[in-house]
Write an enzyme that holds these catalytic residues in place. Sequence first.
Site, PDB file in Angstrom:
ATOM      1  N   GLU A 161      44.520  34.727  45.278  1.00  0.00           N
ATOM      2  CA  GLU A 161      45.218  36.012  45.439  1.00  0.00           C
ATOM      3  C   GLU A 161      44.816  36.721  46.734  1.00  0.00           C
ATOM      4  O   GLU A 161      45.096  37.909  46.904  1.00  0.00           O
ATOM      5  CB  GLU A 161      44.946  36.941  44.240  1.00  0.00           C
ATOM      6  CG  GLU A 161      45.265  36.367  42.882  1.00  0.00           C
ATOM      7  CD  GLU A 161      46.743  36.098  42.646  1.00  0.00           C
ATOM      8  OE1 GLU A 161      47.557  36.365  43.551  1.00  0.00           O
ATOM      9  OE2 GLU A 161      47.072  35.586  41.570  1.00  0.00           O
ATOM     10  N   HIS A 196      41.089  43.107  41.286  1.00  0.00           N
ATOM     11  CA  HIS A 196      42.129  42.631  40.365  1.00  0.00           C
ATOM     12  C   HIS A 196      41.471  42.108  39.105  1.00  0.00           C
ATOM     13  O   HIS A 196      40.459  41.397  39.172  1.00  0.00           O
ATOM     14  CB  HIS A 196      42.954  41.515  41.028  1.00  0.00           C
ATOM     15  CG  HIS A 196      43.807  40.755  40.065  1.00  0.00           C
ATOM     16  ND1 HIS A 196      44.844  41.341  39.370  1.00  0.00           N
ATOM     17  CD2 HIS A 196      43.780  39.463  39.668  1.00  0.00           C
ATOM     18  CE1 HIS A 196      45.407  40.422  38.594  1.00  0.00           C
ATOM     19  NE2 HIS A 196      44.779  39.278  38.744  1.00  0.00           N
ATOM     20  N   HIS A 209      42.195  41.594  34.394  1.00  0.00           N
ATOM     21  CA  HIS A 209      43.149  41.404  33.299  1.00  0.00           C
ATOM     22  C   HIS A 209      42.782  42.270  32.088  1.00  0.00           C
ATOM     23  O   HIS A 209      42.430  41.729  31.032  1.00  0.00           O
ATOM     24  CB  HIS A 209      43.170  39.927  32.886  1.00  0.00           C
ATOM     25  CG  HIS A 209      43.485  38.953  33.981  1.00  0.00           C
ATOM     26  ND1 HIS A 209      43.174  37.605  33.920  1.00  0.00           N
ATOM     27  CD2 HIS A 209      44.114  39.134  35.174  1.00  0.00           C
ATOM     28  CE1 HIS A 209      43.589  36.996  35.027  1.00  0.00           C
ATOM     29  NE2 HIS A 209      44.151  37.909  35.808  1.00  0.00           N
ATOM     30  N   GLU A 256      41.586  63.044  30.846  1.00  0.00           N
ATOM     31  CA  GLU A 256      40.963  62.433  32.014  1.00  0.00           C
ATOM     32  C   GLU A 256      41.946  61.667  32.923  1.00  0.00           C
ATOM     33  O   GLU A 256      41.748  61.609  34.135  1.00  0.00           O
ATOM     34  CB  GLU A 256      39.905  61.462  31.477  1.00  0.00           C
ATOM     35  CG  GLU A 256      38.754  61.157  32.361  1.00  0.00           C
ATOM     36  CD  GLU A 256      37.933  62.369  32.775  1.00  0.00           C
ATOM     37  OE1 GLU A 256      38.067  63.468  32.204  1.00  0.00           O
ATOM     38  OE2 GLU A 256      37.171  62.215  33.735  1.00  0.00           O
ATOM     39  N   HIS A 311      50.292  40.279  33.186  1.00  0.00           N
ATOM     40  CA  HIS A 311      49.237  39.612  33.950  1.00  0.00           C
ATOM     41  C   HIS A 311      47.978  40.488  34.092  1.00  0.00           C
ATOM     42  O   HIS A 311      46.903  40.072  33.665  1.00  0.00           O
ATOM     43  CB  HIS A 311      49.759  39.190  35.328  1.00  0.00           C
ATOM     44  CG  HIS A 311      48.748  38.441  36.142  1.00  0.00           C
ATOM     45  ND1 HIS A 311      49.033  37.318  36.878  1.00  0.00           N
ATOM     46  CD2 HIS A 311      47.421  38.659  36.342  1.00  0.00           C
ATOM     47  CE1 HIS A 311      47.947  36.867  37.468  1.00  0.00           C
ATOM     48  NE2 HIS A 311      46.955  37.673  37.155  1.00  0.00           N
TER      49      HIS A 311
HETATM   50  O1  2HA Z   1      41.856  34.396  40.075  1.00  0.00           O
HETATM   51  O2  2HA Z   1      43.306  36.346  38.176  1.00  0.00           O
HETATM   52  O3  2HA Z   1      45.620  36.155  39.372  1.00  0.00           O
HETATM   53  C1  2HA Z   1      42.482  34.292  38.855  1.00  0.00           C
HETATM   54  C2  2HA Z   1      43.528  35.311  38.735  1.00  0.00           C
HETATM   55  C3  2HA Z   1      44.827  35.040  39.361  1.00  0.00           C
HETATM   56 ZN    ZN Z   2      44.988  37.535  37.681  1.00  0.00          ZN
END
Ligand code: 2HA
Ligand code: ZN
Length: 270
Positions: A116, A139, A141, A169, A210
Amino acid sequence: MKSILEAPFIVDMTRALDNMYSHGWDERNGGNVSVMLDPAEVAEYLDTSLVLRRIPMTFAEPALDGKIFIVTGTGKYFKNAKYDPAANLGIVRLAEGGAVAELLWGFTDGGKFTSEFPAHIMSHAVALAKSPDHRVVMHCHPTNIIAMTFVHSLDSREFTVDIWRTCTECLVVFPDGINVLPWMLCGTNEIGVATAEAMKTARMVVWAQHGIYGTGKDLDETFGLIETAEKGAEIYMKTFGHPILQTITDDNLREIEAGFGVKAREGWLD
Ligand code: 2HA
Ligand code: ZN
């Protein structure tokens, strides 16, 4: 030369990755983080004239030519970074107008930066143009943010306002809101372009089904942004489908603006 494993940028990074893993946001090799470093600080720990490898980029970002980043490795697990930072992380400097990444340290098992990295680099460029203090792209999840993208409209304003209503908040921490992208294939330049475009108007961008991207001036601030959005999404998901007897009203959101001296994104409150 000081020991690089004691450098604040390695210590802070491994702690942040460990914390993200502990929150359950980075299963397996999920997530990726990059931080723009101060070249003078890096030079206290590394001979920055020594390039270990040259790794081609899939696109060039001339605005960031010469900038140095610490970044997580592709396929690497956040939970392992603290045990072997040099295999799981790398320090790279963009060169040749941003078309090449020069490896200065790390990725010791022959690896390279996260798939990414295009989305990171493009987002760094946009965030830096907005604020000279910008340093971090994160980034991950987070479960409830992802869950919300199944049951809520993906309209950025509607998504954000419903999170703002979950707890006081949220509006205080991210008055600029969250921009939401529909599901797209990850790891591509296309999702990088869309993410960077969305970063022009918010510090957080959700990738439906995602995860989320956050930007900020340091790891704590960026983590805190995502943590607060995820808390709001968790409350949303815990109350979703239940009869709602009371909520934070539009008038209450206006009171929060006045009370905390924050201003909700223009036009997002009725
Ligand atoms: O690196 O999260 O979006 C693994 C991820 C890809
Ligand atoms: Zn990811």
